[in-house]
Design an enzyme around this catalytic site. Structure first.
Site, PDB file in Angstrom:
ATOM      1  N   CYS A  98       1.231 -13.485  -8.492  1.00  0.00           N
ATOM      2  CA  CYS A  98       2.491 -13.893  -7.985  1.00  0.00           C
ATOM      3  C   CYS A  98       2.578 -15.504  -7.141  1.00  0.00           C
ATOM      4  O   CYS A  98       1.649 -16.069  -6.765  1.00  0.00           O
ATOM      5  CB  CYS A  98       2.779 -12.851  -6.699  1.00  0.00           C
ATOM      6  SG  CYS A  98       3.734 -14.109  -5.364  1.00  0.00           S
TER       7      CYS A  98
ATOM      8  N   CYS B 208       3.057 -16.355  -3.724  1.00  0.00           N
ATOM      9  CA  CYS B 208       1.616 -16.099  -3.151  1.00  0.00           C
ATOM     10  C   CYS B 208       0.490 -16.930  -3.523  1.00  0.00           C
ATOM     11  O   CYS B 208       0.290 -17.677  -2.423  1.00  0.00           O
ATOM     12  CB  CYS B 208       0.746 -14.909  -3.688  1.00  0.00           C
ATOM     13  SG  CYS B 208       1.694 -13.568  -3.215  1.00  0.00           S
TER      14      CYS B 208
ATOM     15  N   CYS C 217      -8.863  17.872  14.176  1.00  0.00           N
ATOM     16  CA  CYS C 217      -7.394  18.195  13.464  1.00  0.00           C
ATOM     17  C   CYS C 217      -6.881  17.441  14.236  1.00  0.00           C
ATOM     18  O   CYS C 217      -5.972  16.709  13.655  1.00  0.00           O
ATOM     19  CB  CYS C 217      -6.915  19.270  13.770  1.00  0.00           C
ATOM     20  SG  CYS C 217      -8.191  20.658  13.169  1.00  0.00           S
TER      21      CYS C 217
ATOM     22  N   CYS D 148      -8.488  22.725  17.362  1.00  0.00           N
ATOM     23  CA  CYS D 148     -10.024  22.056  17.361  1.00  0.00           C
ATOM     24  C   CYS D 148     -10.221  19.992  17.290  1.00  0.00           C
ATOM     25  O   CYS D 148      -8.696  19.641  16.926  1.00  0.00           O
ATOM     26  CB  CYS D 148      -9.994  21.935  15.417  1.00  0.00           C
ATOM     27  SG  CYS D 148      -9.900  20.998  14.014  1.00  0.00           S
TER      28      CYS D 148
END
Length: 387
Positions: free
Chosen positions: A53, A56, A194, A191
């Protein structure tokens, strides 16, 4: 076709890496981002860029200068989002360069809207730093809140509402009868693993919904309540994640548990499930320009005139191209064809006419490079060429 004129003079432009170990810019990747940025108490300025780019490349010297000026005060990093696509996707990066400020709540970075000079970047960083210190002084923030699990949509970088709540009653209708791909987590409220997964799952659900336009969905089943569906799939431990595709047996998800890992797997499933790209005839400059600018590579075939091959010959060439487009569909390339003599300017830019038809070129307009098929115009020959 005007845009191919620029191919001729700048084909040898190589793409250089924008940052190196000798710069004060910290290189961030999928594997170190969580550790370096999210779990850090420092303020971070992060640039998401692509090596091809132009904007950039223009920014790079100022970004390095700002990083040196801010050394020890504010961390300055850069992500090659071309290489680490899921990381860019996670933070909604749509164009390059995108600069984000990771402050008090690392899961909700702000977009940097300031100028691109080193002075403007330093000023923006110092303002963000002042705000962060003020917040800490008033007791509103204690650095990164990532380590707290609790999975509310607010701190997760995603939205819990994007995780579909699945039950014994709605599972078959929503998941099994759907044409979409589903990743389903079976969990238990007590749990610990989780609970750790919850904010990652929520963040991934939001990113995946956006990036696949709802074609890959993330759901969750409380297996302690909905025991019918859980026992049907032999759920023994928590969390268990399964992948459901229409008409196929569910498979176990074996990947990592961070949002980046989950997003990456979901995008793979999406591209596996996606239809092959369209094979378009170049009937206007717009078709050529749009296809080649929107894709990393565009593959162009110049086929013999239909009077030379007849319809059957033409269709057999198009058939080979369709098969290759299907084979390489994950690459999201553009696929185009034209008849010999119909686009003379394009042919002469690519130097095609000289060695007969059918011919094929692969063009990368961002790098201003192309390559020509030298082997046979067959599945084997084209596969070798594209590989």
């Amino acid at each position: 076709l005007r845009f191919v004129g620029v191919l001729g003079c700048s084909l040898v432009l190589a793409v250089q890496a924008l940052y190196s170990a000798s710069d004060d810019v910290i290189e961030l990747t999928q594997s170190n981002f969580n550790r370096e940025v999210i779990q850090s108490d420092s303020l971070w300025l992060v640039e998401f860029y692509a090596p091809w780019c132009g904007h950039c490349r223009n920014l790079a010297p100022d970004w390095k200068k700002a990083a040196t000026a801010l050394k020890g005060i504010v961390k300055v990093g850069a992500v090659d989002a071309d290489q680490h696509k899921s990381l860019g996707g996670q933070y909604g990066v749509r164009g390059f360069p995108t600069i984000k400020i990771f402050g008090a709540n690392k899961n909700k970075p702000e977009e940097y809207q300031g100028g691109r000079s080193s002075q403007a970047i330093v000023d923006g960083a110092m303002n963000a730093l002042r705000n962060l210190v003020k917040e800490r002084l008033s007791g509103r923030s204690g650095g990164s809140d990532y380590k707290q699990s609790g999975g509310g949509g607010g701190s997760s970088g995603g939205n819990k509402k994007d995780v579909v709540e699945l039950t014994d009653d709605n599972f078959d209708k929503l998941v099994l009868d759907s044409d979409d791909v589903w990743l389903v987590e079976f969990f238990a409220p007590w749990c610990g693993h989780c609970k750790n997964l919850e904010p990652e799952w929520a963040a991934a659900a939001t990113a995946v919904k956006e990036q696949t336009k709802g074609k890959v969905r993330l759901g969750a089943v409380d297996a302690t309540v909905h025991q019918g569906v859980s026992s049907r799939y032999g759920i023994r431990g928590f969390p268990t994640i399964k992948i459901f595709r229409k008409g196929e047996e569910p498979e176990d998800y074996q990947g990592g548990r961070t949002r980046g890992d989950i997003i990456e797997k979901a995008l793979d499933l999406f591209s596996d499930n996606a239809p092959p790209p369209e094979l378009l005839e170049i009937l206007s400059e717009d078709v050529l320009k749009k296809t080649c600018e929107d894709s990393q590579l565009c593959i162009i075939a110049v086929l013999p005139h239909i009077l030379d091959t007849g319809a059957a010959g033409r269709n057999s060439y198009l058939d080979v191209m369709m098969k290759m487009a299907e084979k390489y569909k994950k690459k999201m390339w553009g696929w185009l064809w034209t008849e010999a003599g119909a686009q003379m300017e394009l042919e002469s830019s690519l130097g095609i006419g000289g060695f007969g038809y059918p011919a094929m070129a692969a063009i990368n307009t961002r790098k201003m490079k192309f390559a020509l098929l030298r082997g046979s115009f067959s599945e084997t020959g084209i596969h070798e060429f594209l590989r």
